[in-house]
Scaffold this motif. Structure first.
Motif, short mmCIF file in Angstrom:
data_model
loop_
_atom_site.label_atom_id
_atom_site.label_comp_id
_atom_site.label_asym_id
_atom_site.label_seq_id
_atom_site.Cartn_x
_atom_site.Cartn_y
_atom_site.Cartn_z
N GLU A 57 -65.12 56.46 7.64
CA GLU A 57 -67.12 56.44 7.93
C GLU A 57 -66.91 57.35 9.28
O GLU A 57 -66.06 56.63 9.93
N ASP A 58 -67.72 58.25 9.34
CA ASP A 58 -67.40 58.55 11.03
C ASP A 58 -66.62 58.98 11.70
O ASP A 58 -66.04 58.76 12.46
N ARG A 75 -62.76 42.92 9.63
CA ARG A 75 -63.46 44.93 9.11
C ARG A 75 -62.80 45.49 10.72
O ARG A 75 -63.00 44.61 11.50
N VAL A 76 -61.96 46.80 10.28
CA VAL A 76 -61.36 47.33 11.38
C VAL A 76 -61.57 48.65 11.35
O VAL A 76 -61.78 49.20 9.98
N SER A 77 -62.26 49.21 12.37
CA SER A 77 -62.10 50.93 12.06
C SER A 77 -60.73 51.43 13.07
O SER A 77 -60.23 50.66 14.50
N LEU A 78 -60.32 51.91 12.80
CA LEU A 78 -58.86 53.25 13.35
C LEU A 78 -59.07 54.14 13.52
O LEU A 78 -60.04 55.09 12.66
N PRO A 79 -59.59 55.27 14.83
CA PRO A 79 -60.10 56.41 14.72
C PRO A 79 -58.82 57.63 14.04
O PRO A 79 -57.53 57.13 14.42
#
Ligand SMILES: Nc1ncnc2c1ncn2[C@@H]1O[C@H](COP(=O)(O)OP(=O)(O)OP(=O)(O)O)[C@@H](O)[C@H]1O
Ligand SMILES: [Mg+2]
Lengths: 447, 305
Positions: free
Chosen positions: A384-385, A438-442
Motif C-alpha cells: 500500500e502506498d 502493524r508494520v510498514s516497510l518501504p
C-alpha cells in the motif's frame, strides 16, 4: 497633483499655493485697513463740517432775515453792515461767509477777492434768506477742509503703516510656517523614501538569504536522504549477510551436528538392541542406552528447531507467501488457534524486506502461542502506498505495553529490524482487548 | 490642490478687482468734495436779472439810519402839502444809500457823513439839511446824568463797570464806521482805539442799525451807548447824559457848546432835480426848518445869512 518634479525632487508647492491665495487676500486686508478708518473719519468729519457750515449759514441767514424784510431790494446796499454782521460768523474753521442777492451776485464787500475764494480749500454750504416765501438772497459759508485733509492724510499714513505691518504679518507668518511645514514634509518624505529603499534592499537580501538557506537545507536533506539510503542499503546488506551467515550456520549445524547426532542415534539404537539381546544383562545399562537415545532425540529436535530459527530455509524454498502461510498453519496445528491469512503482494521484494517481514510474523505468532491464549489470529500482508504493510491481530489476553519486562527481546527486536529498514511499527494492546501489530516497510526505494 | 497658472491667477484677479473698487470708491468719495456745491459766483460772471428799482413812480429815499426819523417826519409832512409821496426806506447806511443812488435804485440818498473825493468826482452833489447832537444815551434806570470825556472812555473800555448807585454798566456799541462813533472819535481821539479794541474782544454787544440801538437802549437795564438820529430820547425810552456838563440841546448844538454834533444831508446825482429837488426845497423851506427845530435838529443857516 503630482508629488514629484521630473527631476525626482519631491514637489509640494504648498507655499506657492498658499501664497497665491494669501497675497491677494492680504492686499485686500491691507487696503481696507489702510483706507477704511481714514475714509470713515473723512466722511464723518466732512459730515460734521457740512453740519457746521449749514448751521452757520442758517444762523447768518436768520440774522439777516429781519434786515432784508425791512429793506426789500435795498438791503444789499447796506453791504458793510451785512458783511460786518456775518463776519462775526467767521469762526475757527469757517473761512468765509458770503452773502449773495437773489440773482446769486455777491453783495459788495462780501466777495471782492473772487480768485482767492475760488482757490479756497473749503466746503461751501448755503442757506437761503427767505422773505414772504421768496428767496431774497443766500448766505454761503466756506468751511475750511484744510484740517480735514491734513488729518485724513495723517490718518491714512498711520493706517497705511498699520496695514503694511498687518499685511506683512498676515502674509509673512503663515508663509513662513508653511515654508517650515513644507521643509519638514519634504524631509519626512525623504526619510520615508530612504527607509522604503532600505526596506526594499533588506527584502531583497532576505529573499536571497532564505533562498540560500533553503538551498542549503535542500542540499542537507538530499545528503541526509542519500546517507539514509546508503544506511538502509548497508542495513539491508548487513541483514542479508547476517541471514546468509545464519543460514550457513544452520546448514553446518544440520549437516554436521545433525548428521553426526543421527549417526550417534543409530549407534546408540544398535547398542540398546545389542544389550537387550544379551539376556540377563543388567538392566541398568539398557536403561542408560534408552535414556541416551532419548537425549539424542531431544538434542536432534533442539538442533532442528535452532536450524529453523537461524535460517528460515523455507523462504528460499517456497517464498514469503508460502512461508507465512506455513507459519500460520504451524501455529494452528500446535495450539488450535484459528489463523486467517491474507496475502496480496504482486511485486518482487528485496530479500531484507522479505526476511524482516517473515521474522516479524514468526515472532508475533510465537508470542500469540506463548502469551495470548487467543482463539483467532488474522494475518495481512499487502503493498500500500509504496510500502509493504504487515499486520497481525489476535483476540487474546493482550498486555500492558508499559509493563513489559526488561529481559524481553521479542518486541524490541521487531522494532529494531523495522527501523533498520526505515520502516514504522505500531504495537497496540491493552489487557483483555487483544493485540494488534502493524508494520510498514518501504519498498519503493529498492526498485 | 490645483496648481495650474490659470487657477493661481484667479485669486489675484479677484483681489485686485476688490482693491481697485475699494480705492476707486475711496477716491470718488474724497474727490467729490464740494465740487457740486460750490456757489455759482465763483465760476460764472452773473448779471442782475432785472432792474434794481422798485417798479413805481414814487420818490425813493434811503441811506443813513441817523437821517431816517427826520426824513420820514419831513416826508409825512410834504405829502400833506405837496403832490409828493416819497418813500423813506429803512436804514442802509450812508454808503449803502450812495451806492443805491448810483445804482439807480433810489433817487435821493440821505447821509450822515461828508462825500468822499471819489464820490464828488463822480458828480454827486451833497446838500446838508440838519445838524443833530450825538448823545451819550443811558437807560432811564441809570442814576447818572452826566459824563466827562474820561468817564466816557472809562465806560467804553470797560474800566468802569458800575453806575454811581452800584448797578451794572452795559455798554452797547455800534459797528465800526458808524457816524455817531466817528463824531465822538473826532472829539475824543483815544475813543477810536478803545472801541476798536473792545469790538475786537467782543466784550460788548454790537448793534447794526439805529432802530436796533434805540430798542436796545430802551430795554437794557444799565445801558449806555452813542446815538444820534435827531429823535427825542425821552420819547424813545432813554435819556441823554450831559457831556462835560453840557446838555445836548438844539441851542447847545447851534452855539457849539455841545461837542458831539453830526451833520445830515441829501445826496443826488448832479444838482437836485424833479421830485428830489421839490422835496429838498421843501425841507429847506421855512416850514421844513421849523419842523426840524421842533425835533431838536438844527437846520443849516439860510442862504444869504
Ligand atoms: N500476542 C500476545 N498476547 C499476550 N501477551 C503478549 C503477546 N505478545 C507479547 N506478549 C507479552 O509481552 C511480553 C514480551 O514479549 P516478548 O516477545 O518481547 O518476550 P517473550 O515472548 O516473553 O520472550 P522472548 O524474548 O523469548 O520473545 C511477553 O512476556 C508477554 O507477556
Ligand atoms: Mg516473544
Amino acid at each position: 497633483m503630482p508629488l514629484r518634479e521630473p527631476s525626482g525632487q519631491v514637489r509640494l508647492a504648498l507655499q506657492s499655493y498658499l501664497g497665491a491665495r494669501l497675497a491677494p487676500l492680504t492686499l485686500i486686508v491691507a487696503a481696507f485697513t489702510c483706507l477704511s478708518a481714514p475714509l470713515a473719519f473723512f466722511l464723518l468729519a466732512r459730515d460734521a463740517l457740512e453740519v457746521r457750515g449749514d448751521g452757520t449759514a442758517r444762523e447768518a441767514a436768520s440774522l439777516l432775515r429781519q434786515d432784508v424784510q425791512e429793506r426789500p431790494l435795498l438791503w444789499k446796499y447796506d453791504a458793510s453792515k451785512v458783511v460786518a454782521r456775518v463776519g462775526a460768523f467767521e469762526l475757527p474753521g469757517v473761512d468765509r461767509v458770503v452773502v449773495v442777492d437773489a440773482d446769486g451776485i455777491p453783495i459788495r464787500g462780501s466777495a471782492d477777492d473772487l480768485d482767492a475764494l475760488a482757490r479756497l480749500e473749503a466746503l461751501w454750504r448755503s442757506a437761503d434768506i427767505e422773505v414772504e416765501g421768496k428767496v431774497a438772497g443766500t448766505v454761503w459759508v466756506a468751511v475750511s477742509t484744510r484740517a480735514l485733509e491734513r488729518n485724513t492724510i495723517a490718518l491714512t499714513l498711520g493706517f497705511g503703516a498699520l496695514g503694511l505691518v498687518l499685511g506683512v504679518l498676515l502674509y509673512g507668518l503663515p508663509m513662513r510656517a508653511m515654508g517650515r511645514a513644507e521643509a519638514n514634509i519634504r524631509e519626512l518624505v525623504g526619510r520615508l523614501e530612504e527607509s522604503q529603499g532600505a526596506l526594499a534592499r533588506f527584502n531583497a537580501t532576505l529573499e536571497q538569504q532564505v533562498e540560500d538557506r533553503s538551498a542549503e537545507l535542500r542540499d542537507a536533506l538530499e545528503e541526509l536522504r542519500r546517507k539514509e539510503q546508503n544506511l538502509r542499503e548497508i542495513s539491508a546488506r548487513a541483514i542479508r549477510m547476517q541471514e546468509a551467515e545464519r543460514r550457513g550456520i544452520a546448514r553446518e549445524l544440520h549437516d554436521s551436528a545433525g548428521q553426526a547426532l543421527t549417526a550417534i542415534r543409530i549407534h546408540v539404537q544398535l547398542i540398546g538392541d545389542l544389550l537387550s539381546a544379551r539376556e540377563g544383562d543388567d538392566a541398568k545399562t539398557t536403561t542408560m542406552a534408552r535414556r541416551t537415545l532419548s537425549m539424542v532425540d531431544d538434542t536432534v529436535e533442539e538442533i532442528r528447531r535452532a536450524v529453523n530459527q537461524l535460517g528460515p530455509a523455507v523462504l528460499d524454498d517456497v517464498g514469503l507467501e508460502a512461508a507465512i502461510r506455513r507459519a500460520g498453519d504451524d501455529l494452528s496445528e500446535a495450539t488450535q488457534v484459528q489463523v486467517e491469512c491474507h496475502y496480496d503482494v504482486a511485486v518482487e521484494l528485496d530479500a531484507s524486506v522479505e526476511i524482516t517481514a517473515y521474522r516479524i510474523v514468526q515472532e508475533s505468532l510465537t508470542n500469540v502461542a506463548r502469551h495470548a491464549e487467543a482463539s483467532e489470529v488474522t494475518l495481512r500482508v499487502a503493498i500500500e502506498d509504496g510500502a509493504l504493510r504487515v499486520s497481525i491481530e489476535d483476540d487474546g489476553a493482550g498486555f500492558d505495553s508499559e509493563a513489559v519486562g526488561p529481559r524481553r527481546r521479542g518486541l524490541v527486536g521487531m522494532r529494531e529490524r523495522v527501523e533498520l529498514l526505515g520502516g514504522e511499527i505500531q504495537i497496540a494492546s491493552a489487557p483483555g482487548e487483544g493485540t494488534r501489530i502493524r508494520v510498514s516497510l518501504p519498498v519503493s526505494s529498492l526498485e | 490642490m490645483d496648481d495650474t497658472p490659470q487657477r493661481h491667477w484667479k485669486p489675484w484677479i479677484a483681489g485686485i478687482a476688490v482693491f481697485v473698487v475699494v480705492v476707486a470708491w475711496a477716491v470718488l468719495e474724497v474727490r467729490g468734495v464740494g465740487e457740486d456745491s460750490r456757489p455759482a459766483f465763483l465760476t460764472t460772471a452773473l448779471e442782475p436779472s432785472g432792474p434794481n428799482r422798485p417798479d413805481d413812480a414814487r420818490l425813493h429815499i434811503a441811506g443813513s439810519g441817523s437821517c431816517v426819523p427826520l426824513t420820514r417826519m419831513l416826508a409825512g409832512s410834504v405829502m400833506q402839502r405837496l403832490d409828493l409821496s416819497p418813500e423813506v426806506h429803512a436804514s442802509i447806511g450812508s454808503g449803502g444809500g450812495i451806492r443805491a443812488l448810483r445804482d439807480g435804485a433810489i433817487e435821493l440818498a440821505i447821509v450822515s457823513r461828508a462825500l468822499r473825493d471819489e464820490e464828488i468826482d463822480a458828480g454827486l452833489v451833497y446838500t446838508p439839511f440838519a445838524r443833530v447832537p450825538v448823545i451819550v444815551a443811558a437807560g432811564l434806570d441809570v442814576p447818572d446824568r452826566a459824563v466827562t470825556y474820561d468817564e466816557l472812555s472809562a465806560l467804553f473800555d470797560g474800566r468802569r463797570t458800575q453806575w454811581s448807585d452800584g448797578t451794572k454798566v452795559v455798554v452797547l456799541l455800534r459797528e465800526a464806521g458808524d457816524s455817531s462813533h466817528r463824531v465822538v472819535e473826532e472829539v475824543v481821539p483815544e475813543f477810536a482805539d478803545i472801541t476798536a479794541s473792545v469790538r475786537a474782544q467782543g466784550a460788548f454787544r454790537v448793534l447794526y442799525h439805529d432802530g436796533a440801538m434805540q430798542v436796545a437802549l430802551a430795554n437794557t437795564p444799565g445801558a449806555v451807548g452813542l446815538h444820534g438820529n435827531g429823535v427825542d430820547p425821552s420819547l424813545a425810552g432813554f435819556r441823554a447824559l450831559a457831556v462835560e456838563g453840557v446838555e445836548p440841546t438844539g441851542g447847545n448844538v447851534e452855539s457849539g457848546a455841545y461837542p458831539f454834533v453830526k451833520e445830515l444831508g441829501f445826496v443826488t446825482i448832479g444838482p437836485p432835480q424833479g421830485e428830489a429837488k421839490a422835496f429838498i426845497d421843501y425841507v429847506l423851506s421855512p416850514q421844513g426848518r421849523a419842523l426840524l427845530r421842533v425835533r431838536g435838529a438844527v437846520p443849516p443857516a439860510p442862504e444869504g445869512d
